[in-house]
Design a protein around this motif. Structure first.
Motif, mmCIF file in Angstrom:
data_model
loop_
_atom_site.group_PDB
_atom_site.id
_atom_site.type_symbol
_atom_site.label_atom_id
_atom_site.label_comp_id
_atom_site.label_asym_id
_atom_site.label_seq_id
_atom_site.Cartn_x
_atom_site.Cartn_y
_atom_site.Cartn_z
ATOM 1 N N GLU A 125 37.020 15.497 -30.379
ATOM 2 C CA GLU A 125 35.666 15.659 -30.231
ATOM 3 C C GLU A 125 35.635 15.917 -28.521
ATOM 4 O O GLU A 125 35.880 14.870 -27.791
ATOM 5 N N GLU A 126 35.427 17.045 -28.059
ATOM 6 C CA GLU A 126 35.313 17.126 -26.561
ATOM 7 C C GLU A 126 33.978 16.709 -25.901
ATOM 8 O O GLU A 126 33.166 16.638 -26.845
ATOM 9 N N PRO A 127 33.902 16.282 -24.926
ATOM 10 C CA PRO A 127 32.449 15.768 -24.273
ATOM 11 C C PRO A 127 31.603 16.861 -24.451
ATOM 12 O O PRO A 127 31.979 18.204 -24.122
ATOM 13 N N ARG A 128 30.418 16.754 -24.492
ATOM 14 C CA ARG A 128 29.121 17.712 -24.572
ATOM 15 C C ARG A 128 29.241 18.490 -23.192
ATOM 16 O O ARG A 128 29.159 17.874 -22.257
ATOM 17 N N PHE A 129 29.108 19.595 -23.415
ATOM 18 C CA PHE A 129 29.068 20.781 -22.428
ATOM 19 C C PHE A 129 27.545 21.050 -22.161
ATOM 20 O O PHE A 129 26.987 21.523 -23.040
ATOM 21 N N THR A 130 27.000 20.382 -21.135
ATOM 22 C CA THR A 130 25.556 20.645 -20.693
ATOM 23 C C THR A 130 25.610 21.233 -19.276
ATOM 24 O O THR A 130 25.997 20.544 -18.347
ATOM 25 N N HIS A 131 25.287 22.612 -19.109
ATOM 26 C CA HIS A 131 25.313 23.301 -17.805
ATOM 27 C C HIS A 131 24.019 23.999 -17.489
ATOM 28 O O HIS A 131 23.819 24.871 -18.258
ATOM 29 N N ARG A 132 23.346 23.605 -16.386
ATOM 30 C CA ARG A 132 22.162 24.601 -16.044
ATOM 31 C C ARG A 132 22.538 25.437 -14.837
ATOM 32 O O ARG A 132 23.251 25.158 -14.004
ATOM 33 N N PRO A 135 16.910 26.171 -13.343
ATOM 34 C CA PRO A 135 16.275 25.547 -14.137
ATOM 35 C C PRO A 135 16.486 25.770 -15.735
ATOM 36 O O PRO A 135 15.900 25.425 -16.663
ATOM 37 N N ARG A 136 17.497 26.993 -15.710
ATOM 38 C CA ARG A 136 17.598 27.420 -17.067
ATOM 39 C C ARG A 136 19.124 26.743 -17.598
ATOM 40 O O ARG A 136 19.926 26.853 -16.948
ATOM 41 N N VAL A 137 18.964 26.477 -18.898
ATOM 42 C CA VAL A 137 20.254 26.031 -19.616
ATOM 43 C C VAL A 137 21.262 27.092 -19.964
ATOM 44 O O VAL A 137 20.784 27.998 -20.824
ATOM 45 N N LEU A 138 22.151 27.060 -19.432
ATOM 46 C CA LEU A 138 23.384 27.959 -19.549
ATOM 47 C C LEU A 138 24.157 27.725 -20.946
ATOM 48 O O LEU A 138 24.435 28.491 -21.777
ATOM 49 N N LEU A 139 24.809 26.246 -20.852
ATOM 50 C CA LEU A 139 25.423 25.799 -22.024
ATOM 51 C C LEU A 139 24.978 24.627 -22.390
ATOM 52 O O LEU A 139 24.439 23.535 -21.567
#
Length: 363
Positions: A125-132, A135-139
């Motif tokens: 399980e890879e670390p959660r990908f959260t990228h903005r 202000p907009r969430v891309l991933l």
């Protein structure tokens, strides 16, 4: 009516039927597979995506023979049914969850296959990908990754080939939010130039499986990375996790990896350094990534299936749809030889490699 086959399984995450996946129109649920012979030849790959809010399913099958990447693309309306893992001629069967999966490709214009994947270890399980972006969430997604062995056959234009003994590869499952379907036409204030940097290196060694990935910003600062090592047959409680750093070389005039790239690792039980040498090139647009017509989640009507043949020599390396690649690689580390892939996508400026434009090549 929103009830579907999934509602008969105890998999609900909210008080709503399974057909409803939150509120973000970019939610997706996706399968990916690749495979290659022990010498890196016969590369093939499969992708299958479900897009609940767009009510679309799409799938792709690719195989490389004699310098040509043969592709089958398929798309259909989902009908709010997320448990139907078929799209045109392409079907995925989960034989044993987290271990054995089967991919079938019924004949379409001379391309067909029957392939079975068996995992070498419990999935990572890879670390959660959260990228903005502003202000907009891309991933915002989770991904699990697993190396394994393949058996089966692939037929192209009347030539059926059994997979070579020792054919291996990687699969992943990811779900969450990423750009899908028609792009948002409204620009983000203050974001003059899009950028994205991604490297992924799943490797099969005789003794085990190595994984390394990294996302960096335009200055080379890391916002998501992980290294992992899994011995043959490793269960979830004995997977080893650590960190790594990549020294990348690019082929001149391109954004494609070249030979001599290395990864240094701090990973209990795993190798300390690995070096990559290319054995070929696979264009990820064959699976819909950056494809001008088969972008993930695009609507093609009730059902559309299409064959495409991509001649790999002579492709423009700086065309937007060609910069995302997986490079089959031979790998050496401390005297042990392995084989795997080096996936890379670089869009926009990246200072550590001297890239300053949206798409410019290495000097």
């Amino acid at each position: 009516m929103a009830l579907s086959k999934g509602d008969d399984f105890p998999i609900h995450q909210t008080a709503e039927p399974v057909a409803y996946a939150g509120t973000d129109r970019n939610f997706y649920d996706r399968y990916f597979f690749n495979g290659y012979a022990p010498d890196g030849g016969g590369f093939f790959a499969i992708a299958f995506g479900v897009y609940p809010h767009l009510d679309v399913v799409d799938a792709h099958f690719n195989v490389i023979r004699d310098g040509v990447q043969h592709c089958v693309h398929a798309s259909r309306e989902a009908g709010m049914e997320r448990m139907d893992l078929s799209c045109g001629p392409i079907t995925i069967e989960i034989v044993e969850p987290l271990n054995v999966l089967k991919v079938s490709v019924g004949d379409h214009e001379g391309i067909s296959a029957e392939l079975t994947f068996t995992g070498r270890h419990f999935p990572i399980e890879e670390p959660r990908f959260t990228h903005r972006t502003g202000p907009r969430v891309l991933l915002d997604c989770t991904r699990m990754t697993q190396n394994g062995r393949w058996t089966g056959w692939i037929e192209v234009d009347g030539e059926r080939q059994e997979l070579a003994t020792g054919t291996m590869g990687t699969r992943d499952r990811s779900w969450g939010v990423r750009p899908i379907g028609a792009p948002d036409a409204q620009p983000i204030p203050g974001q003059a130039m899009p950028s994205f940097f991604w490297q992924w290196t799943p490797i099969n060694f005789p003794s085990g499986s190595l994984f390394f990935h990294v996302n960096n910003d335009t200055l080379g600062n890391t916002w998501n990375t992980r290294a992992a090592w899994a011995l043959e047959g490793a269960s979830a409680d004995v997977l080893s996790e650590g960190a790594g750093s990549m020294r990348t070389r690019l082929s001149s005039g391109t954004r494609w990896p070249s030979g001599g790239s290395t990864v240094s690792l701090a990973l209990p039980g795993g190798p300390e350094e690995i070096t990559f040498e290319p054995l070929g090139r696979f264009q990820m647009k064959g699976l819909g990534y950056t494809h001008p017509d088969w972008r993930h989640g695009m609507y093609h009507g009730a059902l559309k299936v299409e064959r495409e043949d991509i001649v790999l020599d002579g492709l423009g390396p700086l065309a937007l749809d060609n910069i995302h690649v997986q490079i089959p690689v031979a790998v050496t580390s401390d005297g042990e030889e392995g084989i795997g892939v080096f996936e890379q996508l670089i869009i926009g400026p990246f200072a550590p490699l001297g890239l300053s434009e949206f798409i410019d090549g290495a000097g």
